[in-house]
Design a protein around this motif. Structure first.
Motif, PDB file in Angstrom:
ATOM      1  N   PRO A   9       0.952  -1.319   0.067  1.00  0.00           N
ATOM      2  CA  PRO A   9       0.058  -0.049   0.050  1.00  0.00           C
ATOM      3  C   PRO A   9       0.840   1.326  -0.100  1.00  0.00           C
ATOM      4  O   PRO A   9       1.935   1.152   0.562  1.00  0.00           O
ATOM      5  N   ILE A  12       0.051   5.311   2.962  1.00  0.00           N
ATOM      6  CA  ILE A  12      -0.519   5.327   4.300  1.00  0.00           C
ATOM      7  C   ILE A  12       0.395   5.215   5.447  1.00  0.00           C
ATOM      8  O   ILE A  12       0.143   4.924   6.611  1.00  0.00           O
ATOM      9  N   VAL A  16       2.966  -0.618   7.257  1.00  0.00           N
ATOM     10  CA  VAL A  16       1.941  -1.253   6.161  1.00  0.00           C
ATOM     11  C   VAL A  16       1.538  -2.458   6.711  1.00  0.00           C
ATOM     12  O   VAL A  16       0.991  -3.413   5.882  1.00  0.00           O
ATOM     13  N   ALA A  19      -2.152  -3.777   6.422  1.00  0.00           N
ATOM     14  CA  ALA A  19      -2.691  -3.981   4.940  1.00  0.00           C
ATOM     15  C   ALA A  19      -2.002  -5.210   4.099  1.00  0.00           C
ATOM     16  O   ALA A  19      -2.869  -6.108   3.659  1.00  0.00           O
ATOM     17  N   ARG A  62      -6.067  -2.760  -1.319  1.00  0.00           N
ATOM     18  CA  ARG A  62      -6.873  -1.448  -1.978  1.00  0.00           C
ATOM     19  C   ARG A  62      -7.949  -0.949  -1.135  1.00  0.00           C
ATOM     20  O   ARG A  62      -8.352   0.100  -0.867  1.00  0.00           O
ATOM     21  N   ARG A  64      -7.542  -0.433   1.948  1.00  0.00           N
ATOM     22  CA  ARG A  64      -6.903  -0.084   3.230  1.00  0.00           C
ATOM     23  C   ARG A  64      -6.049   1.101   2.549  1.00  0.00           C
ATOM     24  O   ARG A  64      -5.778   1.927   3.167  1.00  0.00           O
ATOM     25  N   SER A  65      -6.011   1.130   1.324  1.00  0.00           N
ATOM     26  CA  SER A  65      -5.036   2.318   0.644  1.00  0.00           C
ATOM     27  C   SER A  65      -5.835   2.416  -0.767  1.00  0.00           C
ATOM     28  O   SER A  65      -6.025   1.626  -1.524  1.00  0.00           O
ATOM     29  N   ASN A  66      -5.716   3.609  -1.077  1.00  0.00           N
ATOM     30  CA  ASN A  66      -6.061   4.302  -2.567  1.00  0.00           C
ATOM     31  C   ASN A  66      -4.986   4.189  -3.576  1.00  0.00           C
ATOM     32  O   ASN A  66      -5.418   4.249  -4.815  1.00  0.00           O
ATOM     33  N   ARG A  67      -3.952   3.598  -3.180  1.00  0.00           N
ATOM     34  CA  ARG A  67      -2.706   3.509  -4.238  1.00  0.00           C
ATOM     35  C   ARG A  67      -2.070   2.220  -3.904  1.00  0.00           C
ATOM     36  O   ARG A  67      -1.464   2.075  -2.578  1.00  0.00           O
ATOM     37  N   VAL A  68      -1.716   1.308  -4.682  1.00  0.00           N
ATOM     38  CA  VAL A  68      -1.196  -0.219  -4.442  1.00  0.00           C
ATOM     39  C   VAL A  68       0.076  -0.296  -5.430  1.00  0.00           C
ATOM     40  O   VAL A  68      -0.386   0.056  -6.672  1.00  0.00           O
TER      41      VAL A  68
END
Length: 107
Positions: A9, A12, A16, A19, A62, A64-68
């Motif tokens: 992720p 964030i 991590v 996630a 995803r 938990r994060s908008n970018r992976v």
């Protein structure tokens, strides 16, 4: 086939673990042979089932994060089963000095 992949992720913070644990949980619950180390999770099976698990693992991160970020390496070879174990066993035989033809200990 064996796929080694990493799902990270972004955005964030430095911690991590939660996630990444969500992704590894998906892999472990898949029932496919798998192994996780500090850098990658490896999973073995047929193309469609392995890629489905990878997608679901990415989706778990995803949430938990908008970018992976995803790194993926695949070994695609028909007729091979138990590659996660047999490849390492073969390497260990070479490391132990038993380099008999055919890669089998004792010939």
């Amino acid at each position: 086939m064996i796929v080694a992949f990493s799902v990270t992720p972004l955005g964030i913070g430095e911690d991590v673990g939660e996630a990444v644990a969500a992704a590894v949980r998906v892999v472990r619950e898949s029932g496919l042979p798998n192994r996780t180390d500090a850098m990658f999770t490896s999973i073995e099976g047929e193309w469609d089932e392995v890629m489905d698990v990878v997608k679901r693992a990415v989706d778990a991160v995803r949430e938990r994060s908008n970018r992976v970020s995803v790194v993926l390496k695949a070994d695609i070879r028909d007729g091979v089963t138990d590659g996660l174990t047999s490849k390492v066993d073969s390497l260990e035989r070479y490391l132990s000095g038993d380099q008999t033809p055919g890669g089998r200990a004792g010939g």
